[in-house]
Write an enzyme that holds these catalytic residues in place. Structure first.
Site, PDB file in Angstrom:
ATOM      1  N   ASP A  31       0.866  -1.181   0.000  1.00 11.00           N
ATOM      2  CA  ASP A  31       0.000   0.000   0.000  1.00 11.00           C
ATOM      3  C   ASP A  31       0.899   1.225   0.000  1.00 11.00           C
ATOM      4  O   ASP A  31       2.058   1.146   0.405  1.00 11.00           O
ATOM      5  CB  ASP A  31      -0.911  -0.010   1.233  1.00 11.00           C
ATOM      6  CG  ASP A  31      -2.156   0.839   1.032  1.00 11.00           C
ATOM      7  OD1 ASP A  31      -3.230   0.269   0.737  1.00 11.00           O
ATOM      8  OD2 ASP A  31      -2.067   2.072   1.141  1.00 11.00           O
ATOM      9  N   PHE A 153     -16.505 -10.728  -5.666  1.00 16.56           N
ATOM     10  CA  PHE A 153     -17.943 -10.618  -5.390  1.00 16.56           C
ATOM     11  C   PHE A 153     -18.163 -10.531  -3.883  1.00 16.56           C
ATOM     12  O   PHE A 153     -19.084 -11.130  -3.336  1.00 16.56           O
ATOM     13  CB  PHE A 153     -18.698 -11.817  -5.981  1.00 16.56           C
ATOM     14  CG  PHE A 153     -18.537 -11.939  -7.473  1.00 16.56           C
ATOM     15  CD1 PHE A 153     -19.307 -11.171  -8.330  1.00 16.56           C
ATOM     16  CD2 PHE A 153     -17.591 -12.801  -8.019  1.00 16.56           C
ATOM     17  CE1 PHE A 153     -19.148 -11.264  -9.712  1.00 16.56           C
ATOM     18  CE2 PHE A 153     -17.422 -12.903  -9.397  1.00 16.56           C
ATOM     19  CZ  PHE A 153     -18.207 -12.135 -10.248  1.00 16.56           C
ATOM     20  N   GLU A 156     -19.183  -6.450   1.964  1.00 12.14           N
ATOM     21  CA  GLU A 156     -18.541  -5.933   3.173  1.00 12.14           C
ATOM     22  C   GLU A 156     -19.224  -6.537   4.394  1.00 12.14           C
ATOM     23  O   GLU A 156     -20.433  -6.762   4.408  1.00 12.14           O
ATOM     24  CB  GLU A 156     -18.643  -4.411   3.208  1.00 12.14           C
ATOM     25  CG  GLU A 156     -17.679  -3.794   2.242  1.00 12.14           C
ATOM     26  CD  GLU A 156     -17.703  -2.284   2.281  1.00 12.14           C
ATOM     27  OE1 GLU A 156     -18.118  -1.709   3.297  1.00 12.14           O
ATOM     28  OE2 GLU A 156     -17.303  -1.692   1.275  1.00 12.14           O
ATOM     29  N   LEU A 251     -34.530  -8.957  -1.473  1.00  9.90           N
ATOM     30  CA  LEU A 251     -35.904  -8.457  -1.604  1.00  9.90           C
ATOM     31  C   LEU A 251     -36.315  -7.742  -0.325  1.00  9.90           C
ATOM     32  O   LEU A 251     -37.486  -7.740   0.034  1.00  9.90           O
ATOM     33  CB  LEU A 251     -36.866  -9.610  -1.924  1.00  9.90           C
ATOM     34  CG  LEU A 251     -36.792 -10.169  -3.349  1.00  9.90           C
ATOM     35  CD1 LEU A 251     -37.802 -11.292  -3.551  1.00  9.90           C
ATOM     36  CD2 LEU A 251     -37.033  -9.066  -4.404  1.00  9.90           C
ATOM     37  N   GLY A 254     -36.084  -0.855   1.806  1.00  7.11           N
ATOM     38  CA  GLY A 254     -35.370   0.003   2.743  1.00  7.11           C
ATOM     39  C   GLY A 254     -35.268   1.419   2.217  1.00  7.11           C
ATOM     40  O   GLY A 254     -36.073   1.839   1.381  1.00  7.11           O
ATOM     41  N   CYS A 261     -20.122  -0.105  -3.830  1.00  6.49           N
ATOM     42  CA  CYS A 261     -20.220  -0.805  -5.118  1.00  6.49           C
ATOM     43  C   CYS A 261     -21.439  -0.447  -5.961  1.00  6.49           C
ATOM     44  O   CYS A 261     -21.292  -0.018  -7.105  1.00  6.49           O
ATOM     45  CB  CYS A 261     -20.207  -2.316  -4.886  1.00  6.49           C
ATOM     46  SG  CYS A 261     -18.622  -2.916  -4.323  1.00  6.49           S
ATOM     47  N   LYS A 264     -21.745   3.148  -7.570  1.00  6.30           N
ATOM     48  CA  LYS A 264     -20.623   3.380  -8.500  1.00  6.30           C
ATOM     49  C   LYS A 264     -20.718   2.453  -9.718  1.00  6.30           C
ATOM     50  O   LYS A 264     -20.512   2.883 -10.858  1.00  6.30           O
ATOM     51  CB  LYS A 264     -19.329   3.121  -7.717  1.00  6.30           C
ATOM     52  CG  LYS A 264     -18.068   3.006  -8.511  1.00  6.30           C
ATOM     53  CD  LYS A 264     -16.874   2.927  -7.571  1.00  6.30           C
ATOM     54  CE  LYS A 264     -16.538   1.535  -7.095  1.00  6.30           C
ATOM     55  NZ  LYS A 264     -15.903   0.673  -8.076  1.00  6.30           N
ATOM     56  N   LYS A 322     -24.924  -0.130   5.631  1.00  4.95           N
ATOM     57  CA  LYS A 322     -25.651  -1.320   6.070  1.00  4.95           C
ATOM     58  C   LYS A 322     -25.037  -1.707   7.416  1.00  4.95           C
ATOM     59  O   LYS A 322     -24.062  -1.085   7.856  1.00  4.95           O
ATOM     60  CB  LYS A 322     -25.542  -2.462   5.049  1.00  4.95           C
ATOM     61  CG  LYS A 322     -24.129  -2.971   4.854  1.00  4.95           C
ATOM     62  CD  LYS A 322     -24.121  -4.193   3.951  1.00  4.95           C
ATOM     63  CE  LYS A 322     -22.717  -4.802   3.888  1.00  4.95           C
ATOM     64  NZ  LYS A 322     -22.653  -6.009   3.086  1.00  4.95           N
ATOM     65  N   ARG A 329     -19.383   5.007   2.870  1.00  6.70           N
ATOM     66  CA  ARG A 329     -19.401   5.452   1.482  1.00  6.70           C
ATOM     67  C   ARG A 329     -20.784   5.298   0.862  1.00  6.70           C
ATOM     68  O   ARG A 329     -21.402   4.250   0.968  1.00  6.70           O
ATOM     69  CB  ARG A 329     -18.365   4.659   0.651  1.00  6.70           C
ATOM     70  CG  ARG A 329     -16.949   5.137   0.902  1.00  6.70           C
ATOM     71  CD  ARG A 329     -15.949   4.304   0.151  1.00  6.70           C
ATOM     72  NE  ARG A 329     -15.815   2.965   0.711  1.00  6.70           N
ATOM     73  CZ  ARG A 329     -15.054   2.011   0.197  1.00  6.70           C
ATOM     74  NH1 ARG A 329     -14.382   2.247  -0.917  1.00  6.70           N
ATOM     75  NH2 ARG A 329     -14.962   0.830   0.771  1.00  6.70           N
TER      76      ARG A 329
HETATM   77  C1  UDX Z   1     -22.206  -5.622  -2.896  1.00  5.46           C
HETATM   78  C2  UDX Z   1     -22.361  -6.995  -3.550  1.00  5.46           C
HETATM   79  O1  UDX Z   1     -23.280  -7.776  -2.780  1.00  5.46           O
HETATM   80  C3  UDX Z   1     -21.022  -7.681  -3.673  1.00  5.46           C
HETATM   81  O2  UDX Z   1     -21.175  -8.917  -4.348  1.00  5.46           O
HETATM   82  C4  UDX Z   1     -20.085  -6.768  -4.477  1.00  5.46           C
HETATM   83  O3  UDX Z   1     -18.821  -7.341  -4.629  1.00  5.46           O
HETATM   84  C5  UDX Z   1     -19.971  -5.424  -3.785  1.00  5.46           C
HETATM   85  O4  UDX Z   1     -21.282  -4.847  -3.646  1.00  5.46           O
HETATM   86  P1  UDX Z   1     -21.899  -4.655  -0.427  1.00  5.46           P
HETATM   87  O5  UDX Z   1     -21.881  -3.308  -1.067  1.00  5.46           O
HETATM   88  O6  UDX Z   1     -20.901  -4.969   0.621  1.00  5.46           O
HETATM   89  O7  UDX Z   1     -21.765  -5.798  -1.551  1.00  5.46           O
HETATM   90  O8  UDX Z   1     -23.313  -4.830   0.276  1.00  5.46           O
HETATM   91  P2  UDX Z   1     -24.685  -5.619   0.038  1.00  5.46           P
HETATM   92  O9  UDX Z   1     -24.909  -6.481   1.205  1.00  5.46           O
HETATM   93  O10 UDX Z   1     -24.782  -6.227  -1.291  1.00  5.46           O
HETATM   94  O11 UDX Z   1     -25.702  -4.394   0.140  1.00  5.46           O
HETATM   95  C6  UDX Z   1     -25.642  -3.288  -0.755  1.00  5.46           C
HETATM   96  C7  UDX Z   1     -26.728  -2.279  -0.441  1.00  5.46           C
HETATM   97  O12 UDX Z   1     -28.011  -2.799  -0.735  1.00  5.46           O
HETATM   98  C8  UDX Z   1     -26.780  -1.860   1.036  1.00  5.46           C
HETATM   99  O13 UDX Z   1     -27.056  -0.478   1.098  1.00  5.46           O
HETATM  100  C9  UDX Z   1     -27.935  -2.675   1.583  1.00  5.46           C
HETATM  101  O14 UDX Z   1     -28.534  -2.072   2.714  1.00  5.46           O
HETATM  102  C10 UDX Z   1     -28.878  -2.685   0.392  1.00  5.46           C
HETATM  103  N1  UDX Z   1     -29.807  -3.818   0.363  1.00  5.46           N
HETATM  104  C11 UDX Z   1     -29.320  -5.093   0.232  1.00  5.46           C
HETATM  105  C12 UDX Z   1     -31.168  -3.580   0.425  1.00  5.46           C
HETATM  106  O15 UDX Z   1     -31.619  -2.434   0.545  1.00  5.46           O
HETATM  107  N2  UDX Z   1     -32.017  -4.654   0.338  1.00  5.46           N
HETATM  108  C13 UDX Z   1     -31.577  -5.927   0.202  1.00  5.46           C
HETATM  109  O16 UDX Z   1     -32.427  -6.829   0.118  1.00  5.46           O
HETATM  110  C14 UDX Z   1     -30.199  -6.155   0.152  1.00  5.46           C
END
Ligand code: UDX
Length: 432
Positions: A31, A153, A156, A251, A254, A261, A264, A322, A329
């Site tokens: 890094d 994939f 977090e 599903l 919220g 991710c 972006k 979450k 972010r």
């Molecule tokens: C996501 C992808 O799941 C992962 O595969 C990819 O590599 C990076 O992006 P992450 O951003 O860590 O991962 O969180 P994730 O659990 O997927 O949730 C993303 C957002 O969707 C959060 O704001 C979460 O609150 C929201 N969400 C998720 C909902 O509002 N409803 C859901 O049913 C699921």
């Protein structure tokens, strides 16, 4: 066992490093941040990520995992170099590849014969070939150094679990023998390995994230409709989920999706579509529904406190995008907090993991370190992140602290019946 360099010690790079060391490889993680490297070398984890501290200390004590400052040093000794540097969103929505390009230029002259450079960060279609070209222009031999796409994939909060138990491993490379070499890094994992051309591997990542974002916007739209027709979105999602073609996951309605991710990557895919001359109106709609969903939460809260936010005190529980992460972010909670502040409200918030940092990012947001204190004298409480601890609080105490017992539960986390029995006015998303 292979010699692996991982460039970038952020969420993706760090998880990749500790997990590859756990799988038995020798990993040098680089890094540019000297302090970060020093802390990691002492076993201190800079982010909240389940399982990471344990695997970091395992890697350090087995000596399979080492941290260094600067990409060159790490890349010079490796058979595989993972690029895990940030690819943030540029002003036009595209992914900004300047860090990737800079690292490729920096490491090109020191790469050994036969090294494979692997694009791990999310990078748009064409990036594998772009990195190959930059390496060639910067002193690496095109015949001797190859590039593959191997998208991550990882979610977090569960990234270590996701890395070690993947649904699939995708490897995009023009040369199948190189893809086979990359696949050997993952030999001990029980996962299907899909070898494709580079463009398809790159597209798999964007299509997967865009599809998940679509599911969320779809269920948010259904939730909004449920409110209008007196249906309960949780029952609807359950009834849909039993259909195996649909499934239960993603599903949950919220305040809209956020994080590092989905916002972006959907923007980058829309940019790719625009450049390709394809009108991706479905994806445009997904992004617009999400933007509106943040606003809708502000409108709900405004209505709950009688139509005027100016001068009112509002309490927020949860600021991260979450639960079980300290990442802020593109958090919908911060979007909502800013809107409330702009409307003249006094906004006070509590978050179990990232309160202080949020206070530094959002001017005017008051941060307290206690979920009850945040409620004192507030006109309403809003749950913005689904931290489990919020379920188990003393709601008599919460009610007594609030000026009025009003709750907006944007995550459908709490039990409406129990709260109403305690005298609360409760509003969730997509249910009455
Ligand atoms: C996501 C992808 O799941 C992962 O595969 C990819 O590599 C990076 O992006 P992450 O951003 O860590 O991962 O969180 P994730 O659990 O997927 O949730 C993303 C957002 O969707 C959060 O704001 C979460 O609150 C929201 N969400 C998720 C909902 O509002 N409803 C859901 O049913 C699921």
């Amino acid at each position: 066992m292979s010699d692996v360099a991982v460039i970038g010690a952020g969420y993706v790079g760090l998880t990749t490093s500790v997990c590859l060391a756990h799988l038995g490889h020798r990993v040098l993680c680089a890094d540019i941040d000297e302090e970060r490297v020093a802390r990691l070398s002492k076993g201190e984890v800079p982010i909240l990520e389940d399982g990471l501290p344990e695997l970091l200390s395992e890697g350090l004590s087995s000596r399979r995992l080492t941290f260094v400052v600067g990409a060159r040093q790490a890349a010079a000794r490796a058979n595989f170099v993972f690029l895990c540097v940030p690819t943030p969103q540029a002003d036009d929505g595209s992914a900004d590849l300047s860090s990737v390009e800079a690292v490729a230029r920096e490491i090109a002259p020191v790469l050994r014969r036969g090294t494979v450079v692997i694009n791990k960060s999310t990078m748009p279609v064409g990036s594998t070939r772009l990195v190959q070209r930059i390496l060639g222009e910067s002193g690496a031999s095109i015949e001797e150094v190859r590039v593959a796409s191997n998208p991550e994939f990882l979610r977090e909060g569960t990234s270590v679990q996701d890395f070690l138990n993947p649904n699939r491993v995708v490897i995009g490379c023009d040369d199948p023998s190189v893809a086979v070499r990359v696949s050997e890094l993952y030999r001990s994992l029980d996962a299907p390995i899909l070898v494709t051309d580079p463009a398809s591997a790159e597209m798999i990542k964007y299509a997967s994230n865009a599809f998940l974002a679509t599911k969320i916007s779809f269920v948010n739209a259904i939730a909004n409709l449920c409110e209008a027709v007196d249906a309960d979105v949780r029952e609807v999602a359950l009834g849909m989920g039993y259909d195996q073609r649909i499934g239960f996951e993603f599903l949950h309605p919220g305040p809209g999706y956020g994080g590092s991710c989905f916002p972006k990557d959907t923007a980058a895919l829309r940019y790719t579509a625009r450049r390709a001359g394809y009108a991706f109106s479905l994806l445009d709609g997904v992004v617009e529904v999400n933007r509106r969903q943040h606003e809708r939460m502000v409108e709900k809260l405004t209505a709950l406190v009688g139509g005027e936010l100016r001068g009112r005190t509002l309490a927020l529980w949860g600021l991260t995008f979450k639960a079980n992460t300290d990442d802020l972010r593109d958090s919908p909670a911060l979007v909502i907090a800013r809107r409330l502040l702009d409307a003249g409200a006094h906004v006070r918030a509590y978050d179990p993991a990232a309160g202080e940092r949020a206070g530094a990012i959002v001017p005017g947001l008051e941060i307290v370190s206690d979920p009850y204190e945040v409620c004192i004298g507030a006109a309403a409480l809003s749950v913005l992140t689904e931290w489990d601890e919020f379920r188990w609080l003393d709601f008599d105490r919460v009610r007594d602290a609030l000026e009025a017992p009003v709750v907006l539960d944007t995550r459908n986390l709490l039990d409406p019946g129990a709260l109403r029995r305690l005298g609360f006015t409760y509003e969730g998303v997509g249910r009455s």
